[in-house]
Design a protein around this motif. Structure first.
Motif, PDB file in Angstrom:
ATOM      1  N   MET A 130     -11.663  -6.835   2.203  1.00  0.00           N
ATOM      2  CA  MET A 130     -10.585  -7.324   1.338  1.00  0.00           C
ATOM      3  C   MET A 130      -9.789  -6.167   0.725  1.00  0.00           C
ATOM      4  SD  MET A 130      -9.389 -10.271   0.013  1.00  0.00           S
ATOM      5  CE  MET A 130     -10.766 -11.406  -0.108  1.00  0.00           C
ATOM      6  N   ILE A 131      -8.464  -6.319   0.785  1.00  0.00           N
ATOM      7  CA  ILE A 131      -7.581  -5.374   0.113  1.00  0.00           C
ATOM      8  C   ILE A 131      -6.586  -6.148  -0.743  1.00  0.00           C
ATOM      9  CG2 ILE A 131      -7.777  -3.703   1.989  1.00  0.00           C
ATOM     10  CD1 ILE A 131      -4.853  -4.418   2.737  1.00  0.00           C
ATOM     11  N   ALA A 132      -5.966  -5.453  -1.673  1.00  0.00           N
ATOM     12  CA  ALA A 132      -4.897  -6.013  -2.490  1.00  0.00           C
ATOM     13  C   ALA A 132      -3.626  -5.229  -2.221  1.00  0.00           C
ATOM     14  CB  ALA A 132      -5.254  -5.944  -3.963  1.00  0.00           C
ATOM     15  N   VAL A 133      -2.496  -5.920  -2.329  1.00  0.00           N
ATOM     16  CA  VAL A 133      -1.185  -5.286  -2.246  1.00  0.00           C
ATOM     17  C   VAL A 133      -0.402  -5.719  -3.473  1.00  0.00           C
ATOM     18  CG1 VAL A 133       0.874  -4.869  -0.856  1.00  0.00           C
ATOM     19  CG2 VAL A 133      -1.254  -5.632   0.253  1.00  0.00           C
ATOM     20  N   ILE A 134       0.118  -4.770  -4.220  1.00  0.00           N
ATOM     21  CA  ILE A 134       1.012  -5.076  -5.334  1.00  0.00           C
ATOM     22  C   ILE A 134       2.413  -4.663  -4.931  1.00  0.00           C
ATOM     23  CG2 ILE A 134       1.648  -4.541  -7.713  1.00  0.00           C
ATOM     24  CD1 ILE A 134      -1.263  -4.213  -8.371  1.00  0.00           C
ATOM     25  N   LEU A 135       3.317  -5.645  -4.846  1.00  0.00           N
ATOM     26  CA  LEU A 135       4.716  -5.378  -4.548  1.00  0.00           C
ATOM     27  C   LEU A 135       5.483  -5.321  -5.858  1.00  0.00           C
ATOM     28  CD1 LEU A 135       5.238  -7.811  -1.536  1.00  0.00           C
ATOM     29  CD2 LEU A 135       4.508  -5.417  -1.503  1.00  0.00           C
ATOM     30  N   HIS A 136       6.181  -4.237  -6.075  1.00  0.00           N
ATOM     31  CA  HIS A 136       6.918  -4.016  -7.318  1.00  0.00           C
ATOM     32  C   HIS A 136       8.370  -4.443  -7.142  1.00  0.00           C
ATOM     33  CE1 HIS A 136       3.459  -1.276  -7.540  1.00  0.00           C
ATOM     34  NE2 HIS A 136       3.530  -1.444  -8.846  1.00  0.00           N
ATOM     35  N   PHE A 137       8.823  -5.356  -7.983  1.00  0.00           N
ATOM     36  CA  PHE A 137      10.186  -5.859  -7.887  1.00  0.00           C
ATOM     37  C   PHE A 137      11.103  -5.281  -8.960  1.00  0.00           C
ATOM     38  CE2 PHE A 137       8.012  -9.762  -5.955  1.00  0.00           C
ATOM     39  CZ  PHE A 137       8.003  -9.178  -4.708  1.00  0.00           C
ATOM     40  N   ASP A 138      10.536  -4.534  -9.879  1.00  0.00           N
ATOM     41  CA  ASP A 138      11.318  -3.686 -10.777  1.00  0.00           C
ATOM     42  C   ASP A 138      10.501  -2.441 -11.062  1.00  0.00           C
ATOM     43  OD1 ASP A 138       9.457  -4.844 -12.559  1.00  0.00           O
ATOM     44  OD2 ASP A 138      10.937  -6.231 -13.350  1.00  0.00           O
ATOM     45  N   ASP A 139      11.080  -1.461 -11.672  1.00  0.00           N
ATOM     46  CA  ASP A 139      10.361  -0.215 -11.935  1.00  0.00           C
ATOM     47  C   ASP A 139       9.154  -0.479 -12.824  1.00  0.00           C
ATOM     48  OD1 ASP A 139      12.319   0.998 -10.461  1.00  0.00           O
ATOM     49  OD2 ASP A 139      13.289   1.998 -12.159  1.00  0.00           O
ATOM     50  N   ALA A 140       8.076   0.251 -12.571  1.00  0.00           N
ATOM     51  CA  ALA A 140       6.845   0.097 -13.352  1.00  0.00           C
ATOM     52  C   ALA A 140       6.350   1.463 -13.814  1.00  0.00           C
ATOM     53  CB  ALA A 140       5.778  -0.616 -12.525  1.00  0.00           C
ATOM     54  N   PRO A 141       7.007   2.043 -14.825  1.00  0.00           N
ATOM     55  CA  PRO A 141       6.506   3.297 -15.404  1.00  0.00           C
ATOM     56  C   PRO A 141       5.286   3.002 -16.276  1.00  0.00           C
ATOM     57  CG  PRO A 141       8.401   2.520 -16.629  1.00  0.00           C
ATOM     58  CD  PRO A 141       8.232   1.573 -15.476  1.00  0.00           C
ATOM     59  N   GLU A 142       4.692   4.057 -16.799  1.00  0.00           N
ATOM     60  CA  GLU A 142       3.483   3.874 -17.601  1.00  0.00           C
ATOM     61  C   GLU A 142       3.718   2.989 -18.813  1.00  0.00           C
ATOM     62  OE1 GLU A 142       0.704   7.113 -18.286  1.00  0.00           O
ATOM     63  OE2 GLU A 142       1.866   8.369 -16.911  1.00  0.00           O
ATOM     64  N   GLU A 143       4.892   3.107 -19.441  1.00  0.00           N
ATOM     65  CA  GLU A 143       5.139   2.316 -20.649  1.00  0.00           C
ATOM     66  C   GLU A 143       5.279   0.829 -20.353  1.00  0.00           C
ATOM     67  OE1 GLU A 143       9.099   4.472 -19.674  1.00  0.00           O
ATOM     68  OE2 GLU A 143       6.942   4.872 -19.584  1.00  0.00           O
ATOM     69  N   LYS A 144       5.439   0.476 -19.067  1.00  0.00           N
ATOM     70  CA  LYS A 144       5.482  -0.938 -18.689  1.00  0.00           C
ATOM     71  C   LYS A 144       4.103  -1.488 -18.344  1.00  0.00           C
ATOM     72  CE  LYS A 144      10.087  -2.153 -16.954  1.00  0.00           C
ATOM     73  NZ  LYS A 144      10.798  -2.709 -15.781  1.00  0.00           N
ATOM     74  N   GLY A 145       3.099  -0.658 -18.412  1.00  0.00           N
ATOM     75  CA  GLY A 145       1.756  -1.110 -18.056  1.00  0.00           C
ATOM     76  C   GLY A 145       1.525  -1.106 -16.564  1.00  0.00           C
ATOM     77  N   CYS A 146       1.833   0.020 -15.922  1.00  0.00           N
ATOM     78  CA  CYS A 146       1.630   0.143 -14.479  1.00  0.00           C
ATOM     79  C   CYS A 146       0.144   0.134 -14.147  1.00  0.00           C
ATOM     80  CB  CYS A 146       2.269   1.422 -13.954  1.00  0.00           C
ATOM     81  SG  CYS A 146       1.464   2.948 -14.513  1.00  0.00           S
ATOM     82  N   LEU A 147      -0.162  -0.034 -12.875  1.00  0.00           N
ATOM     83  CA  LEU A 147      -1.560  -0.049 -12.462  1.00  0.00           C
ATOM     84  C   LEU A 147      -2.187   1.334 -12.634  1.00  0.00           C
ATOM     85  CD1 LEU A 147      -3.350  -2.358 -11.103  1.00  0.00           C
ATOM     86  CD2 LEU A 147      -3.390  -0.807  -9.154  1.00  0.00           C
ATOM     87  N   CYS A 148      -3.443   1.330 -13.018  1.00  0.00           N
ATOM     88  CA  CYS A 148      -4.240   2.557 -13.141  1.00  0.00           C
ATOM     89  C   CYS A 148      -5.506   2.384 -12.314  1.00  0.00           C
ATOM     90  CB  CYS A 148      -4.606   2.823 -14.597  1.00  0.00           C
ATOM     91  SG  CYS A 148      -3.201   2.994 -15.726  1.00  0.00           S
ATOM     92  N   VAL A 149      -5.971   3.433 -11.678  1.00  0.00           N
ATOM     93  CA  VAL A 149      -7.155   3.351 -10.824  1.00  0.00           C
ATOM     94  C   VAL A 149      -8.103   4.506 -11.113  1.00  0.00           C
ATOM     95  CG1 VAL A 149      -5.841   2.219  -8.987  1.00  0.00           C
ATOM     96  CG2 VAL A 149      -6.161   4.708  -8.922  1.00  0.00           C
ATOM     97  N   TYR A 150      -9.353   4.310 -10.710  1.00  0.00           N
ATOM     98  CA  TYR A 150     -10.312   5.402 -10.644  1.00  0.00           C
ATOM     99  C   TYR A 150     -10.420   5.801  -9.179  1.00  0.00           C
ATOM    100  CZ  TYR A 150     -11.975   5.627 -15.442  1.00  0.00           C
ATOM    101  OH  TYR A 150     -12.061   5.842 -16.806  1.00  0.00           O
ATOM    102  N   PRO A 151      -9.753   6.878  -8.786  1.00  0.00           N
ATOM    103  CA  PRO A 151      -9.727   7.270  -7.375  1.00  0.00           C
ATOM    104  C   PRO A 151     -11.134   7.471  -6.811  1.00  0.00           C
ATOM    105  CG  PRO A 151      -8.102   8.508  -8.615  1.00  0.00           C
ATOM    106  CD  PRO A 151      -8.941   7.787  -9.620  1.00  0.00           C
ATOM    107  N   GLY A 152     -11.346   6.942  -5.604  1.00  0.00           N
ATOM    108  CA  GLY A 152     -12.626   7.097  -4.930  1.00  0.00           C
ATOM    109  C   GLY A 152     -13.704   6.139  -5.389  1.00  0.00           C
ATOM    110  N   SER A 153     -13.412   5.288  -6.363  1.00  0.00           N
ATOM    111  CA  SER A 153     -14.447   4.410  -6.918  1.00  0.00           C
ATOM    112  C   SER A 153     -14.886   3.325  -5.942  1.00  0.00           C
ATOM    113  CB  SER A 153     -13.969   3.778  -8.225  1.00  0.00           C
ATOM    114  OG  SER A 153     -12.741   3.116  -8.061  1.00  0.00           O
ATOM    115  N   HIS A 154     -14.104   3.101  -4.884  1.00  0.00           N
ATOM    116  CA  HIS A 154     -14.516   2.105  -3.885  1.00  0.00           C
ATOM    117  C   HIS A 154     -15.783   2.525  -3.158  1.00  0.00           C
ATOM    118  CE1 HIS A 154     -12.393   5.143  -1.645  1.00  0.00           C
ATOM    119  NE2 HIS A 154     -12.589   4.551  -0.484  1.00  0.00           N
TER     120      HIS A 154
END
Length: 255
Positions: A130-154
């Protein structure tokens, strides 16, 4: 669709941000479509605030709608767009099946956060395709609450979850320690369902509009069916080698 460098990055980090998958004009049209759905109230019985239990009561809210392709032909066409399915095939393999999709609109100044979590507890699968795809339809800077990840955590496998919304430990995986992934309108973020991810509050004066699509290999076996949705099982690329012999839908319903 993905370069070898991008494929290697995904394998190592558990995500890849594909810049400019859709043009600014396409993103704007899709954004307008999402907001029109919300304005019509055309969200069936899934129109409730999607704020998670662990952050509810903090004055934030988020609009959402499941199974958006049942409300918009534009989204139906989007699900099989070769730009999208081509990248999914690079990650999953030749056969790509829809699990579910939903739109999110984080309103200005009070758009709800999503605590850090893995998607595994909601729809666990035997082979973890299973994978997820997030399609952005407007800009998503940090102040908009963009996605955050822990790289390699999979690579950690399924982790213990907490609370009714199944987030991971906030002490061990605080959002402040995650890597923010700001995006532009038209960008697509692909990530593994074991990758720890979440997002902050939209504190900007503009909404953040996205479509989330969950995809899998059709031969992967779900360990439960708690997250069944309309249209689940649609083939978006390739074939379903695990398909059962054909029966009419009304025969299945009466069985």
């Amino acid at each position: 669709m993905l370069t070898e460098e991008q494929k290697n990055f995904y394998d190592d980090q558990g995500y890849v941000l594909v810049r400019g998958m859709f043009s600014a004009e396409e993103a704007a049209a899709l954004r307008a479509e999402m907001h029109a759905i919300a304005a019509r109230g055309d969200t069936g019985d899934t129109s409730s605030d999607a704020t998670w239990d662990s952050v509810r009561g903090e004055g934030t809210t988020i609009a959402h709608c499941h199974d958006v392709h049942f409300r918009s032909a534009m989204v139906t066409r989007l699900l099989t767009d070769p730009r999208l399915t081509g990248v999914a095939q690079d990650i999953i393999g030749p056969n790509v099946q829809l699990h579910h999709n939903k739109m999110f609109i984080k309103p200005p100044e009070k758009g709800s956060p999503f605590p850090m979590h893995q998607d595994f507890p909601y729809f666990p699968h035997r082979d973890h395709s299973m994978i997820a795809v997030i399609l952005h339809f407007d800009d998503a800077p940090e102040e908009k609450g963009c996605l955050c990840v822990y790289p390699g955590s999979h690579k950690l496998g399924p982790l213990p979850s907490e609370g009714t919304d199944h987030h991971v430990s906030t002490e061990r995986y605080p959002i402040e320690g995650a890597t923010a992934l700001p995006a532009k309108a038209g960008d697509a973020l692909f990530f593994h369902y074991l990758t720890i991810h979440g997002s902050g509050v939209n504190r900007s004066n503009e909404p953040r509009t996205t479509l989330l699509i969950q995809l899998r290999d059709p031969e992967d076996v779900p360990l439960n069916n708690r997250h069944a949705s309309r249209g689940q099982g649609m083939m978006l690329a390739g074939i379903d080698p695990a398909a059962k012999p054909f029966t009419f839908a009304w025969e299945e319903q009466s069985a």
